[in-house]
Design an enzyme around this catalytic site. Sequence first.
Site, PDB file in Angstrom:
ATOM      1  N   PHE A 153      16.443   4.923  11.484  1.00 28.18           N
ATOM      2  CA  PHE A 153      15.242   5.773  11.466  1.00 28.18           C
ATOM      3  C   PHE A 153      14.303   5.485  12.636  1.00 28.18           C
ATOM      4  O   PHE A 153      13.182   5.970  12.651  1.00 28.18           O
ATOM      5  CB  PHE A 153      14.482   5.566  10.154  1.00 28.18           C
ATOM      6  N   GLU A 156      12.509   6.928  19.244  1.00 29.35           N
ATOM      7  CA  GLU A 156      12.565   6.539  20.652  1.00 29.35           C
ATOM      8  C   GLU A 156      11.145   6.314  21.154  1.00 29.35           C
ATOM      9  O   GLU A 156      10.218   6.998  20.741  1.00 29.35           O
ATOM     10  CB  GLU A 156      13.266   7.634  21.477  1.00 29.35           C
ATOM     11  N   CYS A 278      17.752  14.047  18.396  1.00 28.91           N
ATOM     12  CA  CYS A 278      17.959  13.965  16.943  1.00 28.91           C
ATOM     13  C   CYS A 278      17.535  15.218  16.188  1.00 28.91           C
ATOM     14  O   CYS A 278      18.381  15.870  15.572  1.00 28.91           O
ATOM     15  CB  CYS A 278      17.223  12.755  16.389  1.00 28.91           C
ATOM     16  N   ARG A 345      16.847  14.733  26.492  1.00 24.61           N
ATOM     17  CA  ARG A 345      17.729  15.607  25.718  1.00 24.61           C
ATOM     18  C   ARG A 345      16.884  16.610  24.918  1.00 24.61           C
ATOM     19  O   ARG A 345      15.975  16.230  24.198  1.00 24.61           O
ATOM     20  CB  ARG A 345      18.638  14.778  24.803  1.00 24.61           C
TER      21      ARG A 345
END
Length: 457
Positions: A153, A156, A278, A345
């Site tokens: 969990f 970043e 994510c 990303r």
Amino acid sequence: MNVSVIGTGYVGLVTGACLAEVGHEVVCMDDNPAKVEVLLQGRMPIFEPHLEGLVARNRRAGRLRFTTDVAEAARDAAVIFICVNTPPRPDGDADLTYVEVATRRIAEHATRDTLITEKSTVPVQTGQWIEKTLAIYRTRPGITFEVASNPEFTREGMAVEDFLHPDRIVVGVSSPQAEAVLRELYAPIVEGRFACPIHPECRVDRAVPFLVTDIASAELIKHASNSFLALKIAFANAVADVCEAAGADILQVVKGVGLDKRIGRAFLNAGIGFGGSCFPKDLKAFVKIAERNGYDFALLKEVERLNVRRRELVVAKLQQALWILKGKRIGLWGLAFKPHTDDIREAPALAIARRLLDEGAEVRGYDPQAAAKAQEAVPGLTICPDPYAAAAHAEAVVLCTEWPEFAALDFARVKAGMVRPLLLDGRNALDREALLALGFEYLGIGRGTAPAPRRPA
Ligand SMILES: NC(=O)c1ccc[n+]([C@@H]2O[C@H](COP(=O)([O-])OP(=O)(O)OC[C@H]3O[C@@H](n4cnc5c(N)ncnc54)[C@H](O)[C@@H]3O)[C@@H](O)[C@H]2O)c1
């Protein structure tokens, strides 16, 4: 405990370094030789606060090693974490090719009883596939493999802190033995029995909740958690649009809403939408998982749609303010998908850059960590050495990523360099009143009201 980590990316490297930091013997393995070479040279393949120091210290102490050799990683480990990437397939499902390859290699090379633990975010029932794969490709019949799920969990930009001070640790197991191994592994973190490398004053006043579930439930907890957070952001964005149309201020609204303990203020931030490796991917995967299990998760499909529309909103706001975008110079502040990371990303900033370039604008961007990756991803983008250069001779600047340094800029200097002092604050992170007082045209997200009068000092 001897631990191995397969996949040394954002999750694997943090996992390996933090487990070494709390006293375990860790081997991190990656099949990308360039990445391992960088690590062996003492450099970092990614930017993550605190990570470099942790890696260096634990390598020096001999508790952390890097290798490309799966046999070395699989040989003596009591626990092997699978931390490989699970990118989206074109249909939205998670591509589990890397998980399968990692599992096969472990099956071929493990030489002792081993607990194979999924940390990659994977669809429910992946654990069963890992078990089958281990059974098929094992080369030593005398040893026992068990499978567990231990979803990650960490955020970043906060990953080391989150790993060492988690809200909870979730382990999905199918036997008391597997539970015991993971309890022992995480005991230093659960009980706060380590010298915190981040906060020297750190004192643990409660044990970290350690939730033990079956494997399928642990797998689902990860998808449900990320989807709920994405839902909260999308909700705040939808409310922001209503605020803007109705003359209300989203910042005041979410403050009032978030004070309700049942709701909470976190993740109620309106802006240009979420990105990263994510949320977008995990949302898509959860929709697919639900579909495979006979449920049409229309709610999450709408979250996805709302989020993609946020980028268009930026272009529409700029078009409304500047009329023609072709030939206009536009600065972008922040290119990473969020602050304190170099990860680009699914970064909203890059989607916006591409759209503006398509419109014929000249786009100049700055980011404290993600510039090189952004340049590679969007070659048409001009990378600038600082935020002032990105704003120089621009007709507008868009704040895309709320790095704290942007709020502390010398805005008189920014304004002096711009052709037109138009600031689109895509994260509502700047001081609107101060910018208006300096003569900026300020556009926020969901900020429909006139600024509140300043109180006398
Ligand atoms: N990034 C995050 O903050 C985060 C948080 C929670 C969960 N996750 C999940 O964790 C997983 C990993 O994410 P990431 O961001 O660290 O990915 P990443 O792309 O940064 O790292 C994955 C690494 O795995 C390596 N790899 C792939 N196949 C391999 C193999 N067979 N053997 C050895 N190495 C192999 C790749 O070379 C790469 O270095 C994903 O499932 C992701 O959804 C990520």
